[in-house]
Motif scaffolding. Structure first.
Motif, short mmCIF file in Angstrom:
data_model
loop_
_atom_site.label_atom_id
_atom_site.label_comp_id
_atom_site.label_asym_id
_atom_site.label_seq_id
_atom_site.Cartn_x
_atom_site.Cartn_y
_atom_site.Cartn_z
N LYS A 36 88.33 15.63 43.89
CA LYS A 36 89.48 15.02 44.54
C LYS A 36 90.18 16.01 45.49
O LYS A 36 90.94 15.60 46.37
N GLY A 37 89.96 17.30 45.31
CA GLY A 37 90.58 18.33 46.13
C GLY A 37 90.07 19.69 45.74
O GLY A 37 89.20 19.81 44.86
N TYR A 38 90.60 20.75 46.34
CA TYR A 38 90.03 22.08 46.12
C TYR A 38 91.03 23.18 46.48
O TYR A 38 92.07 22.93 47.10
N ARG A 39 90.68 24.40 46.09
CA ARG A 39 91.35 25.62 46.54
C ARG A 39 90.27 26.59 46.99
O ARG A 39 89.14 26.56 46.49
N GLU A 40 90.62 27.48 47.92
CA GLU A 40 89.67 28.51 48.35
C GLU A 40 90.42 29.80 48.63
O GLU A 40 91.63 29.80 48.89
N ALA A 41 89.70 30.91 48.56
CA ALA A 41 90.30 32.22 48.84
C ALA A 41 89.22 33.14 49.38
O ALA A 41 88.03 33.00 49.05
N PHE A 42 89.63 34.09 50.19
CA PHE A 42 88.75 35.13 50.72
C PHE A 42 89.29 36.46 50.22
O PHE A 42 90.44 36.81 50.50
N VAL A 43 88.49 37.20 49.47
CA VAL A 43 88.96 38.47 48.92
C VAL A 43 88.02 39.58 49.36
O VAL A 43 86.89 39.34 49.81
N THR A 44 88.48 40.82 49.25
CA THR A 44 87.66 41.95 49.64
C THR A 44 86.64 42.26 48.55
O THR A 44 86.83 41.91 47.38
N GLU A 45 85.59 42.93 48.94
CA GLU A 45 84.54 43.28 47.99
C GLU A 45 85.07 44.17 46.87
O GLU A 45 84.67 44.04 45.71
N SER A 46 86.01 45.06 47.19
CA SER A 46 86.54 45.97 46.19
C SER A 46 87.25 45.22 45.05
O SER A 46 87.29 45.71 43.92
N ALA A 47 87.79 44.04 45.35
CA ALA A 47 88.48 43.27 44.31
C ALA A 47 87.52 42.85 43.21
O ALA A 47 87.89 42.81 42.03
#
Length: 399
Positions: free
Chosen positions: A157-168
Motif C-alpha cells: 500500500k506504500g513504502y519508505r526508502e533511505a540512502f545511507v553511506t557504506e560506513s553505516a
C-alpha cells in the motif's frame, strides 16, 4: 509308638523348612538375581511445536521413555530447560532471539535413548508481514548515482526508502538500519523506479526500502515488511561519453548539432548513440538532465530507446543535420565500450529560440553545479509520462 511319633515330627519339620526355603527363593530372596531393565523406546508429544516471532516466545513438549535420553540439534536461537534426563520429562522451549523476517525458521530436535530415537520439529514464525517484499532490477549506475526499476509485493500500500553511506552498514545491524528507515518519510502507493541522490564518483551508496500493507501495529502505525538493501558504487568517470556537444546551430529549416570528439576513434568508446528531440519533449529532457542524476535520464530514456533500436548508432560522427519544426532542440550523446558497458557519463546540448534570437546553448553541466549529496527530486514523472517522452526521442544513425 513314642519313637514313631518323634520320627514323624522330624520329617514334618524338615519338610516345612524346605517349603520355607523354596518360598524365599521364589520371592526374590536370592541376592545374585538382576532386576528387569527399563524400556528404552522413546517418543515425544507433540511432534511439532510453534513459537511466535518475538524473543522470549515459549512452548513445551514431553519426552516419553523409561530410560535415559539426550537431545541434539538445538540451534542457537532456542533454549531448552533440559537436554538430557531419565524417564518421562516435560521440556520447555524458549526463543532466544527475534525472527526478524517475513518467513518462518525451523529446527529439528532429535531425542535419543540407547536403542531408539524420536524427532520434534520446532518452528518460529517471522515478526514481519508477508507479500511485501521489494526488489530492484535493471540498474543504471553512472558517475553521479544510479537509477533502478522497483517491483513491490502484491499487498503493498506504500513504502519508505533511505540512502545511507557504506560506513553505516559496518557499525549498524540490519535491525538498526530498519529502525532508521522507519524514521524516513512515508509514501503511499507504489512507484516504478528509484533514483539515488547525487554523489561524487566512486561513492558507495546503500539503498534501503521497505513496504507496508493492510496490517497495523498496536499503536496504529503501518506494519512494514522486510527491508531490501542494495549496495551500489557510483562509477569513476574513466569511460566518458567522449563526444561532448559543442554547439547546436540552426536555420529556419534545420537543426545542426556539432559534437567535439576527444581522442582518436575508439580511444574511450567503441561507438556512440545520438539522441534528439524537439519542442516540449526537448524541454522535458533538458529539465530532467539538470535536476536529477545523469543516471536517471540514461535509465528512463536512453536505455529503453536503445533497446528498441539496438543498431541505430553512429561511430565517431561530429556533425549532424535534421529538419527543424519547433524552436526547442535537445541533443544528447552516450558512449559504449567494446565490452558493451555504457559510459559513466553522457553529454547533452539544449537550445531554446523562444527567449532570444540567439537562444542559449546549454553545454554539459560540470560537476559541482549539481550539489553533491542533495536529494534528487521525488519521481515527479511516472513510467507512463516517461513513456510519452520516449516517443518523442529519435536515435540518429549516420550512414
Amino acid at each position: 509308638m513314642k519313637k514313631y511319633f518323634l520320627s514323624m515330627m522330624s520329617i514334618l519339620m524338615v519338610a516345612m523348612l524346605c517349603v520355607g526355603f523354596a518360598s524365599c527363593s521364589k520371592d526374590g530372596g536370592d541376592d545374585d538375581a538382576s532386576p528387569s531393565p527399563a524400556s528404552t523406546d522413546v517418543s515425544v508429544s507433540p511432534s511439532t511445536s510453534s513459537l511466535l516471532g518475538n524473543n522470549g516466545s515459549s512452548t513445551s513438549f514431553t519426552v516419553i521413555t523409561e530410560g535415559n535420553w539426550n537431545i541434539s540439534g538445538q540451534p542457537d536461537w532456542l533454549h531448552l530447560t533440559a537436554t538430557s534426563g531419565t524417564g518421562r520429562t516435560n521440556v520447555t522451549i524458549t526463543a532466544t532471539s527475534e525472527n526478524f523476517s517475513d518467513e518462518s525458521r525451523s529446527a529439528v530436535l532429535t531425542v535419543t535413548t540407547l536403542s531408539s530415537a524420536a524427532t520434534l520439529t520446532v518452528e518460529q514464525k517471522g515478526v514481519l508481514p508477508s507479500n511485501l517484499r521489494v526488489s530492484l532490477s535493471n540498474l543504471t549506475v553512472m558517475s553521479d548515482g544510479f537509477a533502478a526499476d522497483l517491483t513491490f509485493g502484491s499487498n503493498t500500500k506504500g513504502y519508505r526508502e533511505a540512502f545511507v553511506t557504506e560506513s553505516a552498514t559496518d557499525v549498524l545491524t540490519e535491525r538498526d538500519l530498519y529502525n532508521m528507515l522507519m524514521e524516513e518519510k512515508e509514501y503511499s502507493g507504489k512507484v516504478d523506479w528509484t533514483v539515488s541522490p547525487i554523489v561524487d564518483p566512486g561513492t558507495t551508496i546503500v539503498y534501503c526500502v521497505a513496504a507496508y500493507g493492510n496490517e497495523n501495529n498496536a499503536d496504529g502505525t503501518h506494519k512494514y515488511g522486510p527491508m531490501t538493501m542494495k549496495k551500489i558504487k557510483a562509477i569513476q568517470p574513466t569511460v566518458y561519453a567522449d563526444m561532448p556537444v559543442y554547439n547546436i546551430g540552426y536555420t529556419s529549416s534545420q537543426w545542426s548539432p556539432v559534437t567535439k570528439k576527444q581522442g582518436a576513434k575508439g580511444t574511450r568508446c567503441a561507438k556512440y548513440y545520438y539522441f534528439m528531440a524537439e519542442g516540449d519533449v526537448a524541454e522535458g529532457l533538458h529539465d530532467l538532465w539538470l535536476s536529477t542524476p545523469y543516471a536517471f535520464l540514461a535509465h528512463s530514456i536512453y536505455k529503453p530507446v536503445i533497446e528498441e533500436n539496438p543498431s541505430e548508432y553512429a561511430i565517431n560522427e561530429q556533425t549532424f543535420s535534421y529538419t527543424r519544426t519547433t524552436s526547442k532542440c535537445f541533443f544528447g550523446t552516450w558512449g559504449i565500450d567494446d565490452a558493451n558497458n555504457y559510459s559513466a557519463e553522457h553529454e547533452m546540448g539544449y537550445r531554446d529560440l523562444t527567449s532570444s534570437a540567439n537562444g542559449p546553448v546549454v553545454q554539459k553541466v560540470k560537476k559541482g553545479v549539481k550539489e553533491s549529496g542533495s536529494n534528487a527530486p521525488r519521481r515527479i514523472p511516472t513510467k507512463q509520462q516517461m513513456s510519452e517522452l520516449r516517443k518523442g526521442v529519435k536515435v540518429i544513425r549516420v550512414q
